[in-house]
Design a protein around this motif. Structure first.
Motif, PDB file in Angstrom:
ATOM      1  N   TYR A  52      70.088  73.051   8.665  1.00 14.26           N
ATOM      2  CA  TYR A  52      68.778  73.690   8.777  1.00 14.26           C
ATOM      3  C   TYR A  52      68.528  74.788   7.744  1.00 14.26           C
ATOM      4  CZ  TYR A  52      68.029  71.245  13.165  1.00 14.26           C
ATOM      5  OH  TYR A  52      67.837  70.271  14.110  1.00 14.26           O
ATOM      6  N   HIS A  53      69.423  74.951   6.779  1.00 14.53           N
ATOM      7  CA  HIS A  53      69.251  76.013   5.787  1.00 14.53           C
ATOM      8  C   HIS A  53      69.415  75.485   4.369  1.00 14.53           C
ATOM      9  CE1 HIS A  53      69.917  78.496   9.370  1.00 14.53           C
ATOM     10  NE2 HIS A  53      69.356  79.483   8.707  1.00 14.53           N
ATOM     11  N   ASP A  54      68.737  76.141   3.463  1.00 15.64           N
ATOM     12  CA  ASP A  54      68.846  75.855   2.041  1.00 15.64           C
ATOM     13  C   ASP A  54      70.084  76.562   1.491  1.00 15.64           C
ATOM     14  OD1 ASP A  54      67.959  75.162  -0.683  1.00 15.64           O
ATOM     15  OD2 ASP A  54      67.582  77.317  -0.847  1.00 15.64           O
TER      16      ASP A  54
ATOM     17  N   PHE B 254      61.642  73.435   8.879  1.00 19.52           N
ATOM     18  CA  PHE B 254      60.216  73.751   8.766  1.00 19.52           C
ATOM     19  C   PHE B 254      59.376  72.732   9.542  1.00 19.52           C
ATOM     20  CE2 PHE B 254      56.246  72.798   6.501  1.00 19.52           C
ATOM     21  CZ  PHE B 254      55.595  74.010   6.636  1.00 19.52           C
ATOM     22  N   GLU B 255      59.674  71.461   9.373  1.00 15.10           N
ATOM     23  CA  GLU B 255      58.885  70.422  10.036  1.00 15.10           C
ATOM     24  C   GLU B 255      59.046  70.482  11.552  1.00 15.10           C
ATOM     25  OE1 GLU B 255      60.257  66.915   8.077  1.00 15.10           O
ATOM     26  OE2 GLU B 255      58.907  67.175   6.349  1.00 15.10           O
ATOM     27  N   GLU B 256      60.259  70.759  12.018  1.00 19.93           N
ATOM     28  CA  GLU B 256      60.482  70.870  13.457  1.00 19.93           C
ATOM     29  C   GLU B 256      59.809  72.127  14.018  1.00 19.93           C
ATOM     30  OE1 GLU B 256      64.597  70.558  14.496  1.00 19.93           O
ATOM     31  OE2 GLU B 256      64.872  68.650  13.431  1.00 19.93           O
ATOM     32  N   GLU B 257      59.898  73.226  13.281  1.00 18.96           N
ATOM     33  CA  GLU B 257      59.314  74.480  13.735  1.00 18.96           C
ATOM     34  C   GLU B 257      57.793  74.394  13.756  1.00 18.96           C
ATOM     35  OE1 GLU B 257      59.811  78.527  15.059  1.00 18.96           O
ATOM     36  OE2 GLU B 257      61.070  76.729  14.970  1.00 18.96           O
ATOM     37  N   LEU B 258      57.224  73.663  12.832  1.00 15.38           N
ATOM     38  CA  LEU B 258      55.771  73.494  12.774  1.00 15.38           C
ATOM     39  C   LEU B 258      55.257  72.834  14.050  1.00 15.38           C
ATOM     40  CD1 LEU B 258      53.628  74.212  10.703  1.00 15.38           C
ATOM     41  CD2 LEU B 258      53.823  71.899   9.767  1.00 15.38           C
ATOM     42  N   LYS B 259      55.992  71.867  14.536  1.00 16.46           N
ATOM     43  CA  LYS B 259      55.607  71.213  15.799  1.00 16.46           C
ATOM     44  C   LYS B 259      55.751  72.173  16.976  1.00 16.46           C
ATOM     45  CE  LYS B 259      57.205  66.706  14.126  1.00 16.46           C
ATOM     46  NZ  LYS B 259      58.245  65.657  14.279  1.00 16.46           N
ATOM     47  N   ARG B 260      56.816  72.984  16.942  1.00 19.71           N
ATOM     48  CA  ARG B 260      57.083  73.872  18.068  1.00 19.71           C
ATOM     49  C   ARG B 260      56.026  74.968  18.212  1.00 19.71           C
ATOM     50  NH1 ARG B 260      59.062  78.637  19.415  1.00 19.71           N
ATOM     51  NH2 ARG B 260      59.262  79.290  17.230  1.00 19.71           N
ATOM     52  N   VAL B 261      55.588  75.542  17.092  1.00 18.58           N
ATOM     53  CA  VAL B 261      54.662  76.679  17.170  1.00 18.58           C
ATOM     54  C   VAL B 261      53.213  76.248  17.356  1.00 18.58           C
ATOM     55  CG1 VAL B 261      56.163  78.108  15.738  1.00 18.58           C
ATOM     56  CG2 VAL B 261      54.303  76.835  14.667  1.00 18.58           C
ATOM     57  N   ASP B 262      52.959  74.952  17.231  1.00 20.82           N
ATOM     58  CA  ASP B 262      51.576  74.471  17.315  1.00 20.82           C
ATOM     59  C   ASP B 262      51.098  74.438  18.768  1.00 20.82           C
ATOM     60  OD1 ASP B 262      49.123  73.444  16.729  1.00 20.82           O
ATOM     61  OD2 ASP B 262      49.824  71.392  16.345  1.00 20.82           O
TER      62      ASP B 262
ATOM     63  N   ARG C  65      62.411  76.986   2.230  1.00 19.97           N
ATOM     64  CA  ARG C  65      62.346  76.340   0.907  1.00 19.97           C
ATOM     65  C   ARG C  65      62.283  74.845   1.172  1.00 19.97           C
ATOM     66  NH1 ARG C  65      67.008  75.743  -3.704  1.00 19.97           N
ATOM     67  NH2 ARG C  65      65.657  75.030  -5.392  1.00 19.97           N
ATOM     68  N   ILE C  66      61.128  74.255   0.878  1.00 20.90           N
ATOM     69  CA  ILE C  66      60.915  72.855   1.256  1.00 20.90           C
ATOM     70  C   ILE C  66      61.048  71.908   0.069  1.00 20.90           C
ATOM     71  CG2 ILE C  66      59.469  73.483   3.210  1.00 20.90           C
ATOM     72  CD1 ILE C  66      57.029  72.711   1.496  1.00 20.90           C
TER      73      ILE C  66
END
Length: 502
Positions: free
Chosen positions: A171-173, A184-192, A244-245
């Motif tokens: 999960y880290h760069d 980032f993609e997983e967190e985007l779903k969670r915070v939505d 960092r994506i």
């Protein structure tokens, strides 16, 4: 037989029976005592075996009664440093504060003897105050007729460390330590969710990373990325997410923000990056953002809108930024190798002379001047002092030297202004007979400007001192180039050179 005799014999017989019975009883008592002693010995032996087994189990073992430890095996006492002081302590005293609730839940379920017996993991405190990770299971039992719990703990600290490292990597760069695209993609779903609105997505692209990599190497490119990463983090709130994506892309997730907040953030980031440089080149970023106010808007649409804004920002900056970066790269080359400045000027001048002999227009002459001046910009990536090396280059040095046309091409092709001369820079060490580099082009396959540049550069190199040889006069230089017409050089260009200098 008289009655007295009969009575006497009867008494004797009774006495004998009594004596026998007493003797038998005595024997049975002794046998019973022996049997009891044997049982006691067996029990003592079994108890010793149980104690030995209990104390030598590889796991930590506790007996817990009324929330207190009443028994513990030697393993736990020795490896945690508590020894006998462990007994009488409440287990909760030995557990990390964050793990107490799940431990209580487990113990309560065991006391009511639930069938489900899942294992849990928690942090156990040693006598030194250090915490280790353990995995626990427990069963209900009666101890001295009182409800108790038998608990088994396994030290899994090494396993947890390994798992944590793997989780971190997932999960880290690796370069910046920031979250990566997967997180980032997983967190985007969670915070939505509605409680986080308005949600902002901010896209940030680092301008010129490839240019920095090509000109100065990946160490400088890495420095650029890490510097931008640090600057971004300094401007964020504690609960903002930055990831960092991509190679040169960062993305932020911010909750409960409005457009004025984002305008301010954009301004601060642009200002902080512009004040920093990598290899004398000012750091530049392109920023785009978008907000989600309503549940009906897909988060993917918000992400796309931020990306479009960022790309438009990048396009608006690209031309000026890349031209400026190329000028700085050339300046760094000339600062590192002062003689390159004079070589570029002379080569540029000779290119112009050749162009006039060939009947070029003013526009073409200007392109030739530019080509002559920038043709060796790729030398910025050469190993230190290779241009000043006295003597023949070894195979490794020569391989490094031969890469400068490709580096120059990469640098110049990144800018619309210099792109027209990039192919000629790439090909100016090709030879008319096909034995040159980097592609082995021959004859008319070589761009015309590159053929002109090859002759101009060779004439300048012959007529000035080099670290590995002295200069020759103009007449000898022309003879050497004439001798190589048709092999190294285009004969037509050689004739133009002779006309220009005779």
């Amino acid at each position: 037989m008289s009655s007295q005799t009969i009575l006497f014999l009867t008494v004797i017989l009774l006495l004998a029976v009594i004596a026998y019975l007493l003797f038998k009883a005595s024997i049975e008592k002794k046998n019973k005592e022996l049997e009891v002693n044997q049982i006691i010995k067996e029990l003592d032996k079994k108890e010793m075996q149980c104690k030995t087994l209990f104390n030598n189990l590889s796991e930590f073992v506790f007996v817990i009664q009324d929330n207190k430890i009443i028994h513990a095996n030697l393993k736990v006492m020795e490896q945690t440093g508590y020894k006998e002081s462990l007994k009488g302590l409440e287990l909760e005293e030995l557990v990390h504060d964050e793990d107490i609730s799940k431990l209580k839940l487990m113990l309560d379920s065991r006391l009511i003897n639930e069938l489900d017996n899942p294992k849990i993991q928690f942090r156990f405190k040693k006598s030194s105050g250090e915490f280790i990770w353990v995995e626990a299971s427990a069963v209900h039992l009666l101890w001295d007729d009182k409800p108790s719990i038998l608990m088994f703990l396994s030290d899994i600290t090494n396993r947890r460390v390994t798992e944590d490292k793997l989780s971190y990597i997932c999960y880290h760069d690796q370069l910046t330590g920031l979250f990566n695209r997967r997180f980032f993609e997983e967190e985007l779903k969670r915070v939505d969710t509605l409680r986080n609105y308005p949600i902002a997505i901010v896209m940030i692209d680092v301008n010129g990373l490839k240019l920095i990599n090509d000109a100065f190497g990946h160490a400088s490119g890495d420095e650029l990325i890490k510097t931008v990463s640090d600057l971004i983090q300094k401007e964020l709130r504690s609960d903002d997410i930055v990831a960092r994506i991509g190679g040169d892309e960062f993305s932020l997730i911010m909750t409960k923000v409005n457009e004025p907040d984002l305008i301010s953030l954009k301004s601060r980031l642009e200002h902080s990056t512009k004040s920093r440089t990598i290899q004398d080149i000012p750091i530049s970023i392109a920023i785009g953002y978008a907000l989600k106010h309503e549940e009906t808007i897909p988060i993917s649409q918000v992400l796309n809108s931020a990306d479009v804004m960022m790309y438009q920002n990048k396009l608006a900056q690209r031309a000026a930024l890349r031209k400026e970066a190329i000028e700085i790269i050339l300046h760094n080359l000339e600062k590192k190798y002062p003689e390159e400045r004079e070589h570029a000027k002379r080569t540029s001048y000779i290119c112009k002379l050749l162009g006039k002999q060939l009947g070029f227009s003013q526009t073409q002459l200007l392109e030739l001047l530019t080509l002559g001046y920038y043709h060796d910009i790729g030398k910025i990536a050469l190993q230190d002092n290779i241009l000043n090396y006295k003597g023949s280059l070894d195979a490794h040095q020569w391989d490094n030297m031969k890469r400068h046309p490709e580096t120059g091409y990469s640098i110049l092709s990144s800018s619309n202004e210099f792109a027209p001369i990039a192919d000629s820079v790439l090909s100016h060490h090709e030879r008319w007979d096909g034995s040159g580099y980097p592609k082995g082009l021959r004859g008319d396959e070589i761009p015309f400007y590159a053929r002109i540049l090859a002759v101009a550069e060779a004439y300048d190199a012959l007529t000035r001192d080099q670290p590995y040889r002295k200069a020759v006069d103009d007449e000898e230089a022309l003879e050497i180039i004439k001798d190589n017409a048709g092999t190294q050089f285009d004969p037509k260009i050689v004739k133009a050179l002779i006309r220009a200098f005779i």
